[in-house]
Design an enzyme around this catalytic site. Structure first.
Site, PDB file in Angstrom:
ATOM      1  N   PHE A 172       0.971  -1.207  -0.007  1.00 42.09           N
ATOM      2  CA  PHE A 172      -0.024  -0.032  -0.101  1.00 42.09           C
ATOM      3  C   PHE A 172       0.780   1.183   0.062  1.00 42.09           C
ATOM      4  CE2 PHE A 172      -2.921   3.086   1.772  1.00 42.09           C
ATOM      5  CZ  PHE A 172      -4.161   2.811   1.158  1.00 42.09           C
ATOM      6  N   ASP A 199       1.660  -4.601   9.010  1.00 41.43           N
ATOM      7  CA  ASP A 199       0.520  -3.791   8.899  1.00 41.43           C
ATOM      8  C   ASP A 199      -0.815  -4.799   8.756  1.00 41.43           C
ATOM      9  OD1 ASP A 199      -1.661  -2.242   7.966  1.00 41.43           O
ATOM     10  OD2 ASP A 199      -0.393  -0.672   6.986  1.00 41.43           O
ATOM     11  N   TYR A 224     -11.135   1.466  10.276  1.00 39.69           N
ATOM     12  CA  TYR A 224     -12.345   1.887   9.465  1.00 39.69           C
ATOM     13  C   TYR A 224     -12.815   0.788   8.404  1.00 39.69           C
ATOM     14  CZ  TYR A 224      -8.741   3.886   6.656  1.00 39.69           C
ATOM     15  OH  TYR A 224      -7.637   4.143   5.923  1.00 39.69           O
ATOM     16  N   LYS A 225     -11.833  -0.502   8.337  1.00 40.06           N
ATOM     17  CA  LYS A 225     -12.163  -1.630   7.300  1.00 40.06           C
ATOM     18  C   LYS A 225     -13.010  -2.483   8.051  1.00 40.06           C
ATOM     19  CE  LYS A 225      -8.281   0.123   4.398  1.00 40.06           C
ATOM     20  NZ  LYS A 225      -6.667   0.290   4.747  1.00 40.06           N
ATOM     21  N   ARG A 245     -12.284  -4.865  -6.923  1.00 37.92           N
ATOM     22  CA  ARG A 245     -12.367  -5.500  -5.698  1.00 37.92           C
ATOM     23  C   ARG A 245     -13.568  -5.789  -4.976  1.00 37.92           C
ATOM     24  NH1 ARG A 245      -8.520  -2.626  -1.381  1.00 37.92           N
ATOM     25  NH2 ARG A 245     -10.082  -1.068  -1.613  1.00 37.92           N
TER      26      ARG A 245
HETATM   27  C1  LIG Z   1      -6.098   1.278   4.355  1.00 38.42           C
HETATM   28  C2  LIG Z   1      -4.858   1.033   4.548  1.00 38.42           C
HETATM   29  C3  LIG Z   1      -3.862   2.050   5.188  1.00 38.42           C
HETATM   30  C4  LIG Z   1      -4.690   3.448   5.491  1.00 38.42           C
HETATM   31  O1  LIG Z   1      -3.840   4.326   6.201  1.00 38.42           O
HETATM   32  P1  LIG Z   1      -4.607   5.379   6.529  1.00 38.42           P
HETATM   33  O2  LIG Z   1      -3.208   6.308   7.375  1.00 38.42           O
HETATM   34  O3  LIG Z   1      -5.708   5.309   7.598  1.00 38.42           O
HETATM   35  O4  LIG Z   1      -5.036   6.405   5.721  1.00 38.42           O
HETATM   36  C5  LIG Z   1      -2.588   2.053   5.329  1.00 38.42           C
HETATM   37  N1  LIG Z   1      -1.892   0.799   4.895  1.00 38.42           N
HETATM   38  C6  LIG Z   1      -2.821  -0.178   4.481  1.00 38.42           C
HETATM   39  C7  LIG Z   1      -2.003  -1.554   3.771  1.00 38.42           C
HETATM   40  C8  LIG Z   1      -4.097  -0.024   3.992  1.00 38.42           C
HETATM   41  O5  LIG Z   1      -4.804  -1.252   3.494  1.00 38.42           O
END
Ligand SMILES: *Cc1c(COP(=O)(O)O)cnc(C)c1O
Length: 433
Positions: free
Chosen positions: A131, A201, A226-227, A392
């Site tokens: 990501f 992560d 939030y996921k 997705r």
């Molecule tokens: C959704 C996600 C994030 C989101 O990071 P924010 O700081 O909340 O915007 C970070 N890393 C991964 C791998 C994600 O899937």
């Protein structure tokens, strides 16, 4: 051959079916995007209203003590901890995933540097398709602290690439594009054998599948609220560190890089000198966002409600059944339209999402599905060579039914068979895809 009646029977036999009642899902909507933004729990609006009207409106500043606002980050952290194998007091809800990653990766790198005065271990190893925020944060820290970010194109290269120069292996456990699941235990063991630390992560794994940070050898971890934790848009994220690393940080006088007053050992002593709070609390920086934290607590509660029904293990079993059914139905009913998948077919190698490719128009297909009440999302390809546009579909086992899988595939088949996605209104890209 499965048909819709079989899917209805699967729902009737599903021991987790009642968990769906916890959610305020709009009537008639098939929501396959809980991997990006979890559904609103029914209890959240009233609970947040109480926090606003009674705790803030009536009790005002007294609520920091009387409503326990100040304890929320650790309380919510403990609840999340039960889902990912952290012990009570070890995990903290705070800030965003990006910010938490900055904090723990900085600590990990400084720990390595302190134990390596010669400066041989100077590499952070990750995946090129990780990501982007994770890569940006890592690259920034590498520049600040004199490390290099090294990216592999294929995760199979990771074990061979770990070596005497590796300081930290930083990975996202479930890949946000492909849904591929890393073997945390095997990779952590390999990293440790090479003398490196691990930063994981859990953005797409916490609440989606069982995680056991202690058993599987994680050194530091962050994740998203939030996921799959259903905490609402922009919910606080979380951070965890193995307790012995915190003791080493203390012994070496290494601070987390955003040392703020709420992470001080005694915030209300208002001393001029910083002294880190014991344990994970030091990873707080400023005042916690109480309303968001309250919503996150409700989101996490929807997962804890699964505990008497088998908890994360049972949710994982259902999640794999849902994604397995989706893969099989897409093959059988949409294969003729050139639909492919980048998600591992082996159950043990995937998370709780399936990502599909189409020969043309992936964005428009997703838009056409959304108009028909099937919400997935689109992730553009092309950032790395050979990387396709993806559709997705996330399958949150708390609220997704087997008939939803059937109906979603039927909508996809119709959109492709009738070329509905070619309509001009589906072609214009919105800011958020
Ligand atoms: C959704 C996600 C994030 C989101 O990071 P924010 O700081 O909340 O915007 C970070 N890393 C991964 C791998 C994600 O899937």
């Amino acid at each position: 051959m499965t048909d819709r009646t079989d899917c209805e029977a699967l729902d009737r036999a599903d021991p987790l079916a009642s968990l769906r009642d916890q959610f305020a899902l709009p009537e008639g909507l098939i929501y396959l995007d809980g991997n990006s933004l979890g559904v609103l729990p029914r209890s959240t609006a009233a609970r947040v209203a109480t926090a606003v009207e009674a705790e803030w409106g009536r009790d005002l500043i007294r609520s920091w003590n009387t409503a326990g606002w100040i304890d929320l980050p650790l309380q919510v952290g403990d609840a999340i901890g039960t889902l990912v194998g952290a012990r009570p007091g070890e995990l903290l809800a705070a800030d965003s995933t990006s910010v938490n990653l900055y904090k723990v990766l900085s600590c990990a790198l400084r720990l390595v540097a302190a134990s390596e005065p010669g400066g041989i271990r100077r590499t952070v190893l990750s995946e090129r398709t990780n990501f982007p925020t994770d890569l940006y944060i890592a690259d920034t820290l590498c520049r600040e602290l004199g490390f290099r970010l090294e990216l592999v194109d294929d995760p199979a290269q990771i074990p061979g690439r770990l070596g005497v120069d590796t300081a930290v292996l930083m990975l996202t456990q479930v890949h946000y594009r492909t849904g591929a699941l890393h073997d945390m235990a095997a990779l952590s063991t390999a990293a440790h054998a090479a003398g490196a630390l691990t930063v994981w992560d859990l953005a797409h794994s916490a609440g989606a599948l069982p995680v056991d940070l202690h058993r599987d050898g994680a050194d530091f971890a962050v994740g998203c609220g939030y996921k799959y934790l259903n905490g609402g848009p922009g919910a606080p994220a979380f951070v965890w560190a193995r307790p012995d690393h915190l003791a080493r940080l203390d012994a070496l006088d290494i601070r987390q890089p955003l040392a703020g007053w709420i992470g001080h050992a005694a915030p209300f002593a208002f001393t001029a000198d910083y002294r880190a709070a014991p344990g994970i609390r030091r990873f707080q920086c400023g005042t916690p966002p109480v309303l968001s934290m309250t919503a996150l607590a409700e989101g996490v509660r929807t997962l804890q409600a699964a505990a008497p029904l088998g908890g994360m293990a049972a949710l994982r079993e259902k999640s794999l059944a849902l994604t397995g059914l989706f893969l099989a139905l897409v093959d059988a009913r949409c294969g003729a339209f050139g639909v492919g998948t980048v998600t591992p077919r082996e159950a043990a190698a995937r998370g709780s999402q399936v990502s599909l490719t189409v020969p043309d128009g992936a964005y428009a297909v997703v838009q056409a599905l959304i108009e028909r009440g099937v919400i997935g999302d689109f992730r553009a390809g092309g950032a790395t060579p050979g990387d396709p546009d993806l559709m997705r579909f996330g399958f949150t086992p708390l609220y997704t039914r087997f008939v939803d899988v059937w109906d979603a595939v039927e909508h996809l088949r119709t959109v492709l068979a009738d070329g509905l996605w070619r309509a001009p209104r589906f072609q214009a890209r919105a800011t958020v895809t």
